[in-house]
Structure formats: C-alpha cells, structure tokens
Enzyme design. Structure first.
Site, PDB file in Angstrom:
ATOM      1  N   LEU A   1      40.602  32.151 -23.840  1.00 23.35           N
ATOM      2  CA  LEU A   1      40.322  30.934 -24.592  1.00 23.35           C
ATOM      3  C   LEU A   1      40.339  29.781 -23.595  1.00 23.35           C
ATOM      4  O   LEU A   1      41.307  29.608 -22.849  1.00 23.35           O
ATOM      5  CB  LEU A   1      41.383  30.734 -25.681  1.00 23.35           C
ATOM      6  CG  LEU A   1      41.068  29.773 -26.834  1.00 23.35           C
ATOM      7  CD1 LEU A   1      39.791  30.186 -27.554  1.00 23.35           C
ATOM      8  CD2 LEU A   1      42.234  29.741 -27.810  1.00 23.35           C
ATOM      9  N   ASP A   2      39.265  28.998 -23.553  1.00 24.30           N
ATOM     10  CA  ASP A   2      39.145  27.902 -22.582  1.00 24.30           C
ATOM     11  C   ASP A   2      40.312  26.924 -22.696  1.00 24.30           C
ATOM     12  O   ASP A   2      40.866  26.735 -23.783  1.00 24.30           O
ATOM     13  CB  ASP A   2      37.840  27.138 -22.796  1.00 24.30           C
ATOM     14  CG  ASP A   2      36.611  27.941 -22.374  1.00 24.30           C
ATOM     15  OD1 ASP A   2      36.770  28.913 -21.631  1.00 24.30           O
ATOM     16  OD2 ASP A   2      35.496  27.578 -22.803  1.00 24.30           O
TER      17      ASP A   2
END
Length: 371
Positions: free
Chosen positions: A96-97
């Site tokens: 997840l960024d």
C-alpha cells in the site's frame, strides 16, 4: 464447506514440514527458545553493547489487519507490528503506497504461508482524483507533466466508466515496482529514465463515481483484481476526458477476506500492546486466525492417523462413503485446529504446507467472530 473423513478426530503432534516463505522477515534461525506466556512479551532481556535491551523474539501466528496511516510505507508497517508482537516472522499481503491509508494485512508466523491466497483476492479502493493536472507519479508526490483548464461533468465521467470495467489493458505507472531488466521501474524513473512499460490485462469488477466534491475533484470506488494500479486508472480516465488527472487521496477498504471491520488503527494496536505488557489484556485479541485467509477454500477434517501421516509429509488415501469426490486445494483440520494445506487428486490427499501453531494465536473470541 466442511467435510469429514471419519467419525472421530483428535489433536495431532505439532510439527512443520514446510519450507520458510520467501521475502518474509524472520529471526527463527537466530532465536530458539522454550514456550512462554502467550499473553505478554517475555520478561527476559539480554544486554547489548550500546546498553540497550533486546526483547527475545517469539512464535506468533495470525493476521493483523492494520489500518495503515498515511505517510508510512508497507515495509515500515510490517516492522512496527513485528516489533510490537516481538514476533519472529512477519510479512504483508499487498503493498500500500505511503500516501494511501487503509487495510494492510500483516501475516505473523505461520500465517505467512497463506499470504498468496490473500494477494490473489479482490481489492476495493475509495479514491479521489484531482482534475486539471497529470503528474509523473500519477499522485500528489510527482511533478506536473500535463495540464488543462477543462473540467469534466459527472455525466461525462459516468458515461466513460464502462470502458474501464471488466478485463482491460493497463500500462503500469512509471513509478511502479515492475521490474525492467532486473531493476525496479521507480528506480529508473527517479534516475530520469523513461521506461517503456507494456500494457497488461487487469480486471476491474466494479468502478463507480461516488461523489463530485467540486469541479476539480471526484470521488470513486473501485473493486479490482490482482495487479491493478488505481493511479493508472486516474491517469487514463483523465487523458480520455482531456482534462488530465492524478490521485490525491486513496484508501483501501478490502483485501481478499479482510474488510474495514477487521482493521485496527496503529494507535489502538499500540495501546493494546501496552496493556498486554502490564498484564491487563492479551495480544491475541488483535490477531485473526491463520485460516481466515483461507475462507474461500473448502475445509477437510481428518483423523489422528491421517494427521500423523500428513505431518510426516505423506499422502493420505481418501476412501469410504465420507471421502470427498472433488479435487483441488483444501485446508485440513484435526479437532478443529488448522493442520495443513493439501491437494486432492486421484483419490489422495497430498500435503503442500504443514502448520505449526505452537505459540501465541488468535483468541477464541476473535476466532468465533468469523464462525
């Protein structure tokens, strides 16, 4: 679905015939300790040269579905959870960024063997697109590359969405983890290189416009399969509309079997760990069972004799009126306890992954939540 091969089942001996998972953080080879209290970290500490104290690692098995805060990388999140549990081994099921929030499933101990089943599941995102500007990273961190004074209407956006539903071809962002001749695309992009990334098929199960905040910002919800880049969706929609666009907010609300009701904020997890350290609670309350990742796989209960063979890595012959007539992957239980992942074929049950759940596991309350 649960099927049974015999009338009685009992607890097997505990063992593990499976090899360690790749790309999983592990201290198992360095730390070998006797069992201890499952509700709190060990009190035994060893002095270090810099006068700091190191807590001994322990066996922890289960899933923590972290509600990842904005600004933290997925790798940092795994390190934090691993430290809070003093766990020997940990990994995550889908990056997840840093600019994104929401569900980051973190596997501890034997749960790392089930990571692929979560990564192959559907993901759901809620994201906001800022119109009028395309950026090289396709999000707010990048530099503007194209601009426009045009702004789309809700009707124009909705009319376009069917083109981005189903199986589509998608070019990954320049700043992505795709490998190009052995190097990550984002490393090449940071060095100023333009990478020729090829289109890849991805599946968008659902894409809808949720809200039009103003003329320059639209909120979407997408449910998609493995390998889909939401940033690329924003980029491509903006290009076709002629107004350009980039992601300015992103939250993941579903990963495989894990939804928002399973998520725990970092502050809440830290508070729970503090209470457990003082004997006022149990870290098991933050864990979901290892088998939660296997919700879509049939369960097969076996007898003590069959369990012993599976633990030795031997196949079990399926016979009798209760024997399943299907084939494929199942997860095997004995006395209600997860034993192995196995394949059914040609009338045999062949073990592929055997679980050793000695140590801290999910509390009975968490286990019953999914019954």
């Amino acid at each position: 679905m649960i099927v049974t091969t015999a009338n009685s089942v009992i607890e097997p001996e505990i063992g593990d015939s499976a090899a360690p998972e790749k790309n999983i953080s592990s201290d198992a080879n360095r730390d070998a300790h006797s069992p201890r209290d499952e509700n709190r970290p060990r009190s035994g500490k060893q002095p270090r040269p810099n006068n700091q104290m190191r807590r001994d690692k322990r066996d922890v098995h289960g899933w923590v579905i972290l509600d990842k805060p904005i600004g933290m990388t997925s790798t940092q999140a795994v390190a934090v959870v691993k430290r809070l549990f003093t766990a020997k081994r940990a990994g995550h099921a889908g990056t997840l960024d840093p600019l994104a929030s929401g569900g980051l499933p973190i596997a501890l101990g034997e749960a790392t063997k089930t990571v692929p089943f979560v990564m192959d599941g559907r993901k759901r995102y809620r994201f906001t697109v800022a119109w009028g500007e395309e950026r090289d990273t396709d999000d707010t961190e990048g530099r503007p590359t194209q601009t426009s004074d045009l702004r789309p209407t809700a009707e124009e956006i909705r009319a376009l969405l069917p083109r981005f539903t189903g199986v589509i071809e998608q070019i990954p962002p320049q700043y992505s983890a795709i490998k190009v001749q052995g190097e990550r695309a984002y490393d090449l992009a940071r060095d100023g290189e333009t990478v020729d990334l090829k289109p890849r098929p991805v599946e968008i199960h659902h894409l809808s416009l949720v809200e039009q905040l103003d003329s320059s910002h639209s909120v979407f919800e997408a449910e998609c399969g493995k390998g889909t880049y939401v940033r690329a969706l924003a980029r491509d929609i903006g290009r076709i509309l002629g107004c350009f666009g980039h992601i300015c907010a992103l939250r993941r609300t579903l990963v495989g079997p894990f939804g928002e009701k399973d998520m725990i904020p970092l502050e809440q997890l830290e508070a729970l760990c503090d209470r457990a350290a003082s004997g006022e609670g149990s870290l098991a309350d933050a864990l979901l069972p290892v088998e939660t990742a296997l919700d879509d796989i049939p369960a097969l209960a076996v007898t003590r004799a069959d369990a012993a063979r599976l633990h030795r890595g031997q196949a079990v012959l399926l016979r009798g009126r209760d024997a399943p007539n299907s084939s494929g992957t199942v997860y095997v239980t004995v006395a209600g306890r997860l034993l192995a992942l196995a394949e059914i074929g040609n009338g045999e049950l062949i073990p592929k992954r055997v679980f050793n759940l000695t140590g801290l596991t999910a509390s009975s309350a968490r286990s019953n939540e999914r019954v």
